[in-house]
Design an enzyme around this catalytic site. Structure first.
Site, mmCIF file in Angstrom:
data_model
loop_
_atom_site.group_PDB
_atom_site.id
_atom_site.type_symbol
_atom_site.label_atom_id
_atom_site.label_comp_id
_atom_site.label_asym_id
_atom_site.label_seq_id
_atom_site.Cartn_x
_atom_site.Cartn_y
_atom_site.Cartn_z
ATOM 1 N N ARG A 100 -14.266 -12.570 -16.815
ATOM 2 C CA ARG A 100 -14.398 -12.253 -15.294
ATOM 3 C C ARG A 100 -15.594 -11.182 -15.309
ATOM 4 O O ARG A 100 -16.101 -10.573 -16.215
ATOM 5 C CB ARG A 100 -13.136 -11.422 -15.087
ATOM 6 C CG ARG A 100 -12.001 -12.364 -15.168
ATOM 7 C CD ARG A 100 -11.934 -13.255 -13.900
ATOM 8 N NE ARG A 100 -10.851 -14.375 -13.696
ATOM 9 C CZ ARG A 100 -10.593 -15.551 -14.431
ATOM 10 N NH1 ARG A 100 -11.618 -15.946 -15.238
ATOM 11 N NH2 ARG A 100 -9.436 -15.996 -14.124
ATOM 12 N N TYR A 122 -4.102 -18.948 -3.123
ATOM 13 C CA TYR A 122 -4.673 -17.798 -2.628
ATOM 14 C C TYR A 122 -6.249 -18.047 -2.385
ATOM 15 O O TYR A 122 -6.458 -17.713 -1.249
ATOM 16 C CB TYR A 122 -4.605 -16.630 -3.703
ATOM 17 C CG TYR A 122 -5.397 -15.498 -3.575
ATOM 18 C CD1 TYR A 122 -5.293 -14.465 -2.605
ATOM 19 C CD2 TYR A 122 -6.321 -15.064 -4.377
ATOM 20 C CE1 TYR A 122 -6.033 -13.577 -2.377
ATOM 21 C CE2 TYR A 122 -7.325 -14.317 -4.286
ATOM 22 C CZ TYR A 122 -7.098 -13.200 -3.350
ATOM 23 O OH TYR A 122 -7.839 -12.183 -3.197
ATOM 24 N N ALA A 147 -6.243 -6.546 4.749
ATOM 25 C CA ALA A 147 -4.999 -6.682 4.591
ATOM 26 C C ALA A 147 -4.742 -8.292 4.337
ATOM 27 O O ALA A 147 -5.154 -9.268 4.689
ATOM 28 C CB ALA A 147 -4.190 -6.598 5.852
ATOM 29 N N ASN A 154 -13.880 -9.421 -9.646
ATOM 30 C CA ASN A 154 -12.809 -8.446 -9.939
ATOM 31 C C ASN A 154 -12.920 -7.146 -9.795
ATOM 32 O O ASN A 154 -13.491 -6.428 -10.372
ATOM 33 C CB ASN A 154 -12.307 -8.543 -11.613
ATOM 34 C CG ASN A 154 -11.645 -10.009 -11.878
ATOM 35 O OD1 ASN A 154 -12.274 -11.204 -11.583
ATOM 36 N ND2 ASN A 154 -10.430 -9.976 -12.122
ATOM 37 N N GLY A 205 0.885 -1.182 0.013
ATOM 38 C CA GLY A 205 0.014 0.124 0.059
ATOM 39 C C GLY A 205 0.918 1.245 0.056
ATOM 40 O O GLY A 205 2.014 1.064 -0.005
HETATM 41 N N1 LIG Z 1 -8.367 -6.668 -6.113
HETATM 42 C C1 LIG Z 1 -9.233 -7.506 -6.272
HETATM 43 O O1 LIG Z 1 -9.827 -7.884 -7.399
HETATM 44 C C2 LIG Z 1 -9.798 -8.386 -5.227
HETATM 45 C C3 LIG Z 1 -10.687 -9.535 -5.623
HETATM 46 C C4 LIG Z 1 -11.000 -10.302 -4.492
HETATM 47 C C5 LIG Z 1 -10.469 -10.016 -3.209
HETATM 48 N N2 LIG Z 1 -9.617 -9.111 -2.961
HETATM 49 C C6 LIG Z 1 -9.150 -8.880 -1.540
HETATM 50 O O2 LIG Z 1 -9.395 -7.707 -1.311
HETATM 51 C C7 LIG Z 1 -8.486 -7.229 -0.322
HETATM 52 C C8 LIG Z 1 -7.872 -5.973 -0.747
HETATM 53 O O3 LIG Z 1 -7.196 -6.271 -1.988
HETATM 54 P P1 LIG Z 1 -6.308 -5.146 -2.617
HETATM 55 O O4 LIG Z 1 -6.485 -5.286 -4.243
HETATM 56 O O5 LIG Z 1 -6.915 -3.814 -2.227
HETATM 57 O O6 LIG Z 1 -4.725 -5.354 -2.331
HETATM 58 P P2 LIG Z 1 -3.705 -4.355 -1.983
HETATM 59 O O7 LIG Z 1 -2.654 -5.250 -1.910
HETATM 60 O O8 LIG Z 1 -3.598 -3.229 -2.607
HETATM 61 O O9 LIG Z 1 -3.945 -3.988 -0.376
HETATM 62 C C9 LIG Z 1 -3.743 -4.959 0.653
HETATM 63 C C10 LIG Z 1 -3.052 -4.073 1.710
HETATM 64 O O10 LIG Z 1 -2.599 -4.823 2.792
HETATM 65 C C11 LIG Z 1 -1.447 -4.613 3.310
HETATM 66 N N3 LIG Z 1 -1.044 -5.838 3.913
HETATM 67 C C12 LIG Z 1 -0.780 -6.954 3.449
HETATM 68 N N4 LIG Z 1 -0.416 -7.741 4.505
HETATM 69 C C13 LIG Z 1 -0.417 -7.008 5.803
HETATM 70 C C14 LIG Z 1 -0.395 -7.520 7.145
HETATM 71 N N5 LIG Z 1 0.000 -8.570 7.510
HETATM 72 N N6 LIG Z 1 -0.679 -6.231 7.900
HETATM 73 C C15 LIG Z 1 -0.774 -5.129 7.468
HETATM 74 N N7 LIG Z 1 -0.913 -4.800 6.346
HETATM 75 C C16 LIG Z 1 -0.989 -5.618 5.345
HETATM 76 C C17 LIG Z 1 -0.669 -4.201 2.011
HETATM 77 O O11 LIG Z 1 0.620 -3.431 2.317
HETATM 78 C C18 LIG Z 1 -1.623 -3.403 1.142
HETATM 79 O O12 LIG Z 1 -1.741 -2.191 1.562
HETATM 80 C C19 LIG Z 1 -7.485 -8.285 -0.097
HETATM 81 O O13 LIG Z 1 -7.933 -8.997 1.100
HETATM 82 C C20 LIG Z 1 -7.749 -9.201 -1.307
HETATM 83 O O14 LIG Z 1 -7.616 -10.608 -1.148
HETATM 84 C C21 LIG Z 1 -9.386 -8.242 -3.861
#
Ligand SMILES: NC(=O)c1ccc[n+]([C@@H]2O[C@H](COP(=O)([O-])OP(=O)(O)OC[C@H]3O[C@@H](n4cnc5c(N)ncnc54)[C@H](O)[C@@H]3O)[C@@H](O)[C@H]2O)c1
Length: 325
Positions: free
Chosen positions: A218, A141, A74, A170, A36
């Protein structure tokens, strides 16, 4: 509400926080900033740079003020990486979630919104998929997120937690001030827009899938609609108890259809670089979102493909290098 958000400096988390602050909630977010960006976090929120699985950090934060609910975003999120380094996915996604649940329990916080994913389903037996579709993840995942859902459900049963696990399909698009800028980008839309700006080809993984044009299909859902789902869930948690809910539109777009629409919106040629299939990619993922509509009154309002892509294009043009940090 006073909200504790994990992963709030990430793509979806930063936009959930933006919506939460605008709706009048107070927000503290914890993020390692591994993926992030501090500058993505709304200035009205408090950012703590720490690990969401760090027992001492959680105890200090949860003892310092009373939180009404946790929104847990996260995670490690890249499907292809999870196929080569599954331990990282189980350690961070499952291990962190368990540490967070235990800390919540120690401090009497019992409401949770969990980010889950369509990847829990695996290969579809039908499309669109309801939440009753079998869950047989084909990547580590998705497996790790399914384990998180199950842990949360057990905390609801055993400890009176109230939770919703959102299975996002997505996530795509941007708000006017926040967008998608992963440090390790694996998502089609930001990669394609950056390729369009740079005048290079966009990689497409596999054109031999059993779909209408051979590319994967998707269900793209606008990140603003995902944020709205979280805000709708918060006041409904106590009534719901526990539910896994799809957040998607019910319509699938193929990768090649998305690339075509990006050509139209950007006015760039955008050639395709055809690569072999990526391990862990299901053929088709399309959501039946009617349970979220029934339980939360949620319907996607911004999730037509042109609306999603226009918002992403505006954001990419305004932030061609992503965030400054
Ligand atoms: N982007 C998508 O299309 C999508 C689809 C399905 C599910 N998700 C889920 O949505 C959530 C957010 O996805 P995103 O695309 O915003 O991802 P992202 O990587 O942009 O955001 C995740 C954030 O979590 C932080 N992080 C990771 N592990 C950490 C920890 N242990 N402690 C503190 N911070 C931590 C990272 O630094 C990052 O800022 C995730 O759980 C992901 O699995 C996303």
């Amino acid at each position: 509400m006073n909200l504790f958000v994990t992963g709030g400096a990430g793509y979806i988390g930063s936009i959930v926080i933006e919506g939460a602050i605008e709706a009048g909630h107070r927000v503290t977010t914890i993020d390692t900033l591994a993926e992030g960006h501090a500058s993505a976090v709304h200035t009205g929120a408090r950012l703590v740079c720490a690990d969401a699985g760090d027992r001492r950090a959680l105890d200090e934060l949860f003892a310092s003020e009373a939180f009404d609910a946790v929104v847990h975003l996260a995670a490690e999120t890249t499907i292809a990486d999870s196929m080569t380094d599954p331990a990282r996915y189980f350690r961070n996604n499952v291990g962190t979630t368990l540490a967070l649940l235990e800390a919540m329990r120690r401090h009497g916080i019992r409401r949770l919104v969990l980010s889950s994913t369509a990847a829990v389903y695996g290969e579809p037996e039908s499309a669109p998929m309801t939440e009753d579709h079998p869950v047989r993840p084909i990547n580590a995942y998705g497996e790790s997120k399914l384990m998180c859902e199950r842990m949360v459900e057990w905390f609801c049963r055993a400890h009176g937690f109230a939770a919703v696990a959102f299975r996002y399909f997505n996530a795509a698009g941007a708000s006017p001030s926040r967008g998608e800028a992963h440090r390790h980008e694996s998502h089609l839309i930001p990669i394609a827009f950056r390729a369009a700006l740079a005048g290079v080809a966009v990689p497409v993984y596999g054109l031999d899938y059993p779909t209408r044009d051979g590319s994967c299909v998707r269900d793209f859902v606008h990140v603003l609609d995902i944020a709205a789902g979280h805000l709708a869930a918060l006041p409904a948690l106590d009534r719901i108890g526990f539910a896994s809910l799809n957040l998607g539109t019910g319509h699938g777009q193929s990768v090649l259809e998305v690339v075509d629409e990006i050509r139209r919106i950007s006015g760039r040629a955008l050639p395709v670089d055809l690569l072999p299939r990526r391990p862990g990619d299901p053929v088709t993922l399309v959501a039946d979102g009617s349970r979220a509509t029934r339980l939360l009154g949620w319907t996607p309002r911004h999730s037509t493909l042109p609306d999603i892509l226009q918002s992403a294009w505006h954001w990419t043009q305004a932030h061609p290098m992503g965030y400054p940090d």
